[in-house]
Design a protein around this motif. Structure first.
Motif, mmCIF file in Angstrom:
data_model
loop_
_atom_site.group_PDB
_atom_site.id
_atom_site.type_symbol
_atom_site.label_atom_id
_atom_site.label_comp_id
_atom_site.label_asym_id
_atom_site.label_seq_id
_atom_site.Cartn_x
_atom_site.Cartn_y
_atom_site.Cartn_z
ATOM 1 N N LYS A 105 -11.587 -1.585 -16.198
ATOM 2 C CA LYS A 105 -12.823 -2.278 -16.605
ATOM 3 C C LYS A 105 -14.092 -1.868 -15.569
ATOM 4 C CE LYS A 105 -12.102 -6.663 -14.189
ATOM 5 N NZ LYS A 105 -12.339 -8.143 -14.009
ATOM 6 N N THR A 106 -13.649 -1.319 -14.506
ATOM 7 C CA THR A 106 -14.633 -0.716 -13.397
ATOM 8 C C THR A 106 -14.640 0.626 -13.338
ATOM 9 O OG1 THR A 106 -14.333 -2.627 -12.276
ATOM 10 C CG2 THR A 106 -15.353 -0.965 -11.038
ATOM 11 N N ASP A 107 -13.301 1.346 -13.219
ATOM 12 C CA ASP A 107 -13.300 2.676 -12.770
ATOM 13 C C ASP A 107 -13.756 3.760 -13.637
ATOM 14 O OD1 ASP A 107 -10.954 2.520 -14.236
ATOM 15 O OD2 ASP A 107 -9.747 3.243 -12.891
ATOM 16 N N MET A 108 -13.430 3.227 -15.116
ATOM 17 C CA MET A 108 -13.654 4.163 -16.081
ATOM 18 C C MET A 108 -15.156 3.998 -16.531
ATOM 19 S SD MET A 108 -10.899 4.263 -19.386
ATOM 20 C CE MET A 108 -9.785 5.757 -19.099
ATOM 21 N N GLN A 109 -15.957 3.142 -15.976
ATOM 22 C CA GLN A 109 -17.522 3.176 -16.102
ATOM 23 C C GLN A 109 -18.237 3.535 -15.049
ATOM 24 O OE1 GLN A 109 -17.930 -1.230 -17.074
ATOM 25 N NE2 GLN A 109 -16.942 -0.923 -19.074
ATOM 26 N N LEU A 110 -17.750 4.182 -14.167
ATOM 27 C CA LEU A 110 -18.114 4.496 -12.925
ATOM 28 C C LEU A 110 -18.273 6.198 -12.722
ATOM 29 C CD1 LEU A 110 -17.352 2.005 -10.340
ATOM 30 C CD2 LEU A 110 -19.486 2.098 -11.778
ATOM 31 N N GLY A 111 -17.198 6.962 -13.319
ATOM 32 C CA GLY A 111 -17.188 8.262 -13.425
ATOM 33 C C GLY A 111 -15.972 8.773 -13.492
ATOM 34 N N LYS A 112 -15.579 9.963 -13.065
ATOM 35 C CA LYS A 112 -14.572 10.619 -13.302
ATOM 36 C C LYS A 112 -12.995 10.404 -12.609
ATOM 37 C CE LYS A 112 -17.099 15.023 -14.344
ATOM 38 N NZ LYS A 112 -17.176 16.435 -13.990
ATOM 39 N N ASN A 113 -13.496 9.660 -11.420
ATOM 40 C CA ASN A 113 -12.289 9.204 -10.813
ATOM 41 C C ASN A 113 -11.619 7.907 -11.458
ATOM 42 O OD1 ASN A 113 -12.540 11.370 -9.080
ATOM 43 N ND2 ASN A 113 -13.942 10.395 -7.777
ATOM 44 N N PHE A 114 -10.940 7.889 -12.508
ATOM 45 C CA PHE A 114 -10.544 6.675 -13.165
ATOM 46 C C PHE A 114 -8.974 6.895 -12.965
ATOM 47 C CE2 PHE A 114 -12.128 9.542 -16.520
ATOM 48 C CZ PHE A 114 -10.981 9.655 -17.567
ATOM 49 N N TYR A 115 -8.070 5.758 -13.316
ATOM 50 C CA TYR A 115 -6.788 5.651 -13.330
ATOM 51 C C TYR A 115 -6.273 5.890 -14.665
ATOM 52 C CZ TYR A 115 -2.044 4.297 -13.107
ATOM 53 O OH TYR A 115 -0.741 4.169 -13.373
ATOM 54 N N THR A 116 -5.493 6.666 -15.155
ATOM 55 C CA THR A 116 -4.660 6.789 -16.159
ATOM 56 C C THR A 116 -3.218 6.859 -15.781
ATOM 57 O OG1 THR A 116 -4.572 9.172 -16.365
ATOM 58 C CG2 THR A 116 -6.448 8.053 -17.526
ATOM 59 N N GLY A 117 -2.308 6.273 -16.694
ATOM 60 C CA GLY A 117 -0.866 6.458 -16.376
ATOM 61 C C GLY A 117 -0.155 5.011 -16.627
ATOM 62 N N ASP A 118 0.871 4.823 -16.086
ATOM 63 C CA ASP A 118 1.748 3.715 -16.547
ATOM 64 C C ASP A 118 1.252 2.322 -15.730
ATOM 65 O OD1 ASP A 118 3.542 5.173 -17.852
ATOM 66 O OD2 ASP A 118 4.986 5.433 -16.171
ATOM 67 N N ALA A 119 1.315 1.330 -16.573
ATOM 68 C CA ALA A 119 1.070 -0.028 -15.945
ATOM 69 C C ALA A 119 1.914 -0.950 -16.581
ATOM 70 C CB ALA A 119 -0.506 -0.429 -15.953
ATOM 71 N N TYR A 120 2.163 -2.281 -16.029
ATOM 72 C CA TYR A 120 3.399 -2.942 -16.713
ATOM 73 C C TYR A 120 2.743 -4.502 -16.736
ATOM 74 C CZ TYR A 120 6.076 0.950 -15.202
ATOM 75 O OH TYR A 120 6.579 2.304 -15.079
ATOM 76 N N TYR A 121 3.170 -5.055 -17.609
ATOM 77 C CA TYR A 121 2.652 -6.514 -17.994
ATOM 78 C C TYR A 121 4.281 -7.187 -18.256
ATOM 79 C CZ TYR A 121 -2.001 -5.092 -18.701
ATOM 80 O OH TYR A 121 -3.446 -4.708 -18.581
ATOM 81 N N ARG A 122 4.277 -8.292 -17.753
ATOM 82 C CA ARG A 122 5.524 -9.028 -17.930
ATOM 83 C C ARG A 122 5.304 -10.545 -18.163
ATOM 84 N NH1 ARG A 122 8.775 -9.196 -12.116
ATOM 85 N NH2 ARG A 122 7.470 -10.814 -11.163
ATOM 86 N N LYS A 123 5.931 -11.307 -19.017
ATOM 87 C CA LYS A 123 5.818 -12.450 -19.511
ATOM 88 C C LYS A 123 7.361 -13.130 -19.567
ATOM 89 C CE LYS A 123 3.764 -15.674 -22.894
ATOM 90 N NZ LYS A 123 3.234 -16.685 -22.016
ATOM 91 N N GLN A 124 7.215 -14.321 -18.944
ATOM 92 C CA GLN A 124 8.530 -15.077 -19.077
ATOM 93 C C GLN A 124 8.160 -16.556 -20.252
ATOM 94 O OE1 GLN A 124 9.944 -16.585 -15.474
ATOM 95 N NE2 GLN A 124 11.252 -14.688 -15.061
ATOM 96 N N PHE A 125 9.163 -16.608 -21.295
ATOM 97 C CA PHE A 125 8.779 -17.455 -22.014
ATOM 98 C C PHE A 125 10.139 -18.133 -22.763
ATOM 99 C CE2 PHE A 125 9.633 -13.431 -24.370
ATOM 100 C CZ PHE A 125 10.471 -13.780 -25.456
ATOM 101 N N SER A 126 10.131 -19.428 -22.941
ATOM 102 C CA SER A 126 11.316 -20.089 -23.547
ATOM 103 C C SER A 126 11.260 -20.232 -25.058
ATOM 104 C CB SER A 126 11.623 -21.401 -23.067
ATOM 105 O OG SER A 126 11.542 -21.234 -21.459
ATOM 106 N N VAL A 127 12.319 -20.236 -25.793
ATOM 107 C CA VAL A 127 12.488 -20.677 -27.088
ATOM 108 C C VAL A 127 13.492 -21.786 -27.280
ATOM 109 C CG1 VAL A 127 12.892 -19.800 -29.426
ATOM 110 C CG2 VAL A 127 11.653 -18.077 -27.693
ATOM 111 N N GLY A 128 13.208 -22.844 -28.011
ATOM 112 C CA GLY A 128 14.005 -23.848 -27.886
ATOM 113 C C GLY A 128 15.161 -23.596 -29.023
ATOM 114 N N ASP A 129 16.355 -24.318 -28.988
ATOM 115 C CA ASP A 129 17.411 -24.026 -29.826
ATOM 116 C C ASP A 129 17.317 -24.519 -31.181
ATOM 117 O OD1 ASP A 129 19.276 -23.456 -27.773
ATOM 118 O OD2 ASP A 129 19.802 -25.408 -27.275
ATOM 119 N N GLN A 130 16.184 -25.508 -31.378
ATOM 120 C CA GLN A 130 15.769 -25.810 -32.720
ATOM 121 C C GLN A 130 15.239 -24.660 -33.598
ATOM 122 O OE1 GLN A 130 14.343 -26.707 -29.781
ATOM 123 N NE2 GLN A 130 12.144 -26.182 -30.318
ATOM 124 N N LEU A 131 14.944 -23.504 -32.948
ATOM 125 C CA LEU A 131 14.512 -22.494 -34.045
ATOM 126 C C LEU A 131 15.316 -21.546 -34.260
ATOM 127 C CD1 LEU A 131 11.121 -21.527 -31.934
ATOM 128 C CD2 LEU A 131 11.539 -22.998 -33.786
#
Length: 678
Positions: A55-81
């Motif tokens: 949101k910042t680096d790509m709006q300022l010039g050529k020195n922006f990051y490209t490559g891997d980035a990771y998102y993770r989330k924990q969640f529960s699903v009940g037996d009733q499903l």
């Protein structure tokens, strides 16, 4: 009651809001995420979706990051499903998403603008914590469109919402290119009648054949039932069952664009033993759109004014991770100017944007990002993105055009681009034969090898900026009119950069401006370009629609032009949406029915010459100008919305007031300061 409580518990465990379409439960899946670019260091940051890491680096010039980035989330699903089907739907990830559930690779999606959905029923643990890991990558790839970051940035991250969808094992498909599983086709539309066909893709994941009732209901804008059909269907436990039904209406309330964007709703439900087991809701705007060469666009048999803008989705300090409120603000600004049609360039935009267009009444040109450069490796991905664009959005009444490419070229009609474009046209027409298709060229001639693969030929013409003089647009339009009277042609981009913070009390000579690497792009040159070119466009019905470039400034991280690094300044509203340039008010005077008057060149307030011409934009007359309390005689400008007043300024501060109309009037006020008379 117990079922409702159980689903509420699921929503709490996921940490998100629960919504529903009947027995189908849709849960927002946007909170409780963690983010990192470095899994080795183990430094995870808590984030809420939508989110981008550019949101910042790509709006300022050529020195922006490209490559891997990771998102993770924990969640529960009940037996009733247990016994339900559970899916995740991502609306947009830039640009490769590789998905793991509980450490197991599940799917990969390539392309940063379309939605994708997948089932997790059989890989999650019920009654326990599950972990979802999404690896994203936004580097330019030769086999994914767009193939570079040159015209606009491909922001990285999960920048659009995610949802969990829970259905019964007998359901309307969720994974048909992440579409609704429903296709609505309109036939024989008139004020007297309409024939609506509804096609559905149905799945049965139980052990045996199941008999269901497919109920198709049409509801009016208040939710009242208009017509309903029921059809018995036997669903095989193998593959997909295709079903369809028809609705017939007398005296339908037509969707009539900005004037009356009336929306029905189509509900497709599956019933078993009298109980609803799944339901999908889709919008329906009943309308007929016809493009007639040399005459215009006709909505429900009446010529429709095509006042067009283009939109890039990103915003200063937010990238493309926008809230629904920010998207609504964009569409309201477009409505304020009086626009009636939008080219959503150069990629598929959010579900919410298309829905807003439906409800506001814009006609939409939707397209894929096959743009700017060719590697010859992107063909499969371009076809995938076209399939996704059409299937995911073909029920939106606002969409009238599928765009296949923009400014990509070949030397012969048998080369890569023309052949691929014909294949893209076939995909669009196979999935939706009832809408128009178009390709866009950056040259002003029809006789190009990559042209004419679709129903409409778009041309981008930047006279007075990248080539020629501002008024050369007249010669181009006349040539199209005379040589190609049977062709459907649209002016798909035009305009000039305009730095709102660069002033000039005289209009610069075009030769003094370098549009590619220069740092001087004063706002008044942009204003003059739009004044003269709109006056040309409105005189030529051979231009079926025109789209000014662009409604909003946007990031171009590889550019350094016009005094602002990494910015395309052709927008008539600033990148942060806080300031409207003079050109905004020029189009508002020409397009909007709202009474208004506007004094142009107000930011060119420091004057060095006593002789000056004051420009006024007004959609009501007559216009009276007062300079320091004295009434000044005016003259006509390029059209009846443009007024010119030749004045002599006094040294020091000058009060300038414009008053428009009779009886009920509008007025505007500005001050110019003469520093040194010459």
């Amino acid at each position: 009651m117990i079922r409702s409580v159980l689903f509420f518990v699921l929503a709490l465990l996921c940490g998100n809001q629960l919504t529903a379409q009947g027995s189908r439960k849709i849960t927002a899946f946007n909170t409780g995420w963690n983010f990192t670019k470095d899994t080795v260091a183990g430094k995870w940051e808590a984030v809420t979706l939508p989110h981008t890491y550019n949101k910042t680096d790509m709006q300022l010039g050529k020195n922006f990051y490209t490559g891997d980035a990771y998102y993770r989330k924990q969640f529960s699903v009940g037996d009733q499903l247990k016994g339900k089907r559970i899916f995740l739907r991502f609306e947009g990830v830039g640009e490769i998403a590789t998905v793991y559930v509980n450490g197991k690779f599940l799917t990969e999606h390539r392309g940063g603008y379309s939605a994708f959905a997948f089932e997790i029923t059989n890989v999650i643990k019920y009654g326990a914590l599950n972990e979802l890991l999404v690896k994203t990558n936004n580097a330019a790839h030769p086999d994914i469109i767009p193939v570079n970051h040159f015209l606009f940035p491909v922001y990285g991250g999960i920048y659009r919402p995610v949802s969990m969808i829970v259905t019964s094992p007998v359901n309307i498909t969720v994974t048909d290119y992440a579409s609704s599983g429903i296709q609505i086709i309109q036939k024989e539309v008139s004020p007297e009648k309409a024939h609506i066909t509804v096609n559905a893709k149905l799945e049965n994941r139980e052990m045996h054949y199941r008999d269901v009732i497919m109920k198709t209901a049409l509801l009016d804008s208040k939710g009242n039932l208009v017509v309903e059909t029921q059809k018995k269907i036997a669903l095989s436990p193998q593959g997909i069952t295709y079903a369809n039904d028809s609705l017939y209406l007398k005296n339908p309330h037509l969707w009539n664009g900005i004037k009356d964007p009336y929306l029905y709703r189509v509900d497709v439900s599956l019933l078993r033993n009298g109980q609803e087991i799944d339901r999908v809701e889709q919008p329906l705007g009943i309308r007929n759109i016809e493009l007639i060469a040399g005459k215009g666009v006709f909505l429900n048999g009446v010529k429709y004014p095509m006042y067009g803008v283009t939109r890039h989705q990103d915003r200063w300090q937010y990238g493309n991770a926008l809230s629904p409120g920010q998207e609504r603000e964009d569409m309201q600004l477009i409505k304020e100017i009086g626009a009636t049609t939008i080219r959503l360039a150069h990629y598929q935009q959010s579900d919410h944007i298309y829905s807003l267009a439906d409800s506001i009444g814009f006609l939409i040109w939707a397209e894929i990002p096959f743009v700017n450069a060719v590697t010859t490796k992107e063909g499969a991905n371009a076809k995938q993105q076209m399939e996704e664009l059409v299937r995911q959005n073909r029920n939106h009444p606002s969409i009238y055009m599928w765009g296949m490419h923009n400014e990509v070229y070949s030397k012969t009609k048998d080369d890569y681009v023309p052949v691929l474009t014909r294949e893209l046209n076939d995909i669009a027409k196979t999935n939706d034969p009832y809408r128009y298709t178009a390709s866009v060229n950056g040259y002003g001639t029809m006789d190009r090898p990559e042209n004419l693969a679709g129903d409409v030929q778009g041309m981008n013409r930047y006279y007075g900026w990248y080539e020629g003089a501002i008024d050369d647009l007249e010669k181009w339009a006349t040539t199209i009119e005379q040589q190609y009277p049977d062709y459907k042609v649209m002016l798909t981009e035009y305009g000039a950069d305009g730095n709102i913070d660069q002033g000039s009390d005289t209009l610069p000579d075009r030769k003094s401006i370098d549009p590619v690497s220069g740092q001087f792009s004063p706002e008044n040159y942009q204003t003059e370009t739009h004044i003269h070119q709109w006056a040309i466009i409105e005189k030529h019905p051979c231009i079926l629609a025109s789209y000014l470039w662009n409604m909003f400034e946007f990031a171009t991280p590889l550019w350094n032009r016009g005094g602002v690094n990494a910015r395309n300044l052709k927008g008539i509203v600033t990148f942060d949406r806080r300031r409207k340039k003079d050109a905004f008010y020029w189009y508002k005077a020409n397009w909007s029915p709202e009474p208004m008057v506007y004094l142009a060149n107000r930011r060119d307030s420091i004057r060095t010459g006593s002789a000056a011409t004051i420009q006024v934009f007004a959609n009501m007359g007559p216009v009276v100008l007062k300079l320091n309390g004295k009434t000044i005689a005016g003259r006509a400008g390029v059209n009846d919305k443009h007024w010119l007043f030749d004045v002599t300024l006094k040294k020091g501060k000058n009060k300038i007031e414009a008053i428009a109309g009779k009886g009920k009037t509008c007025s505007d006020l500005m001050y110019w300061t003469l520093k040194q008379a010459r």
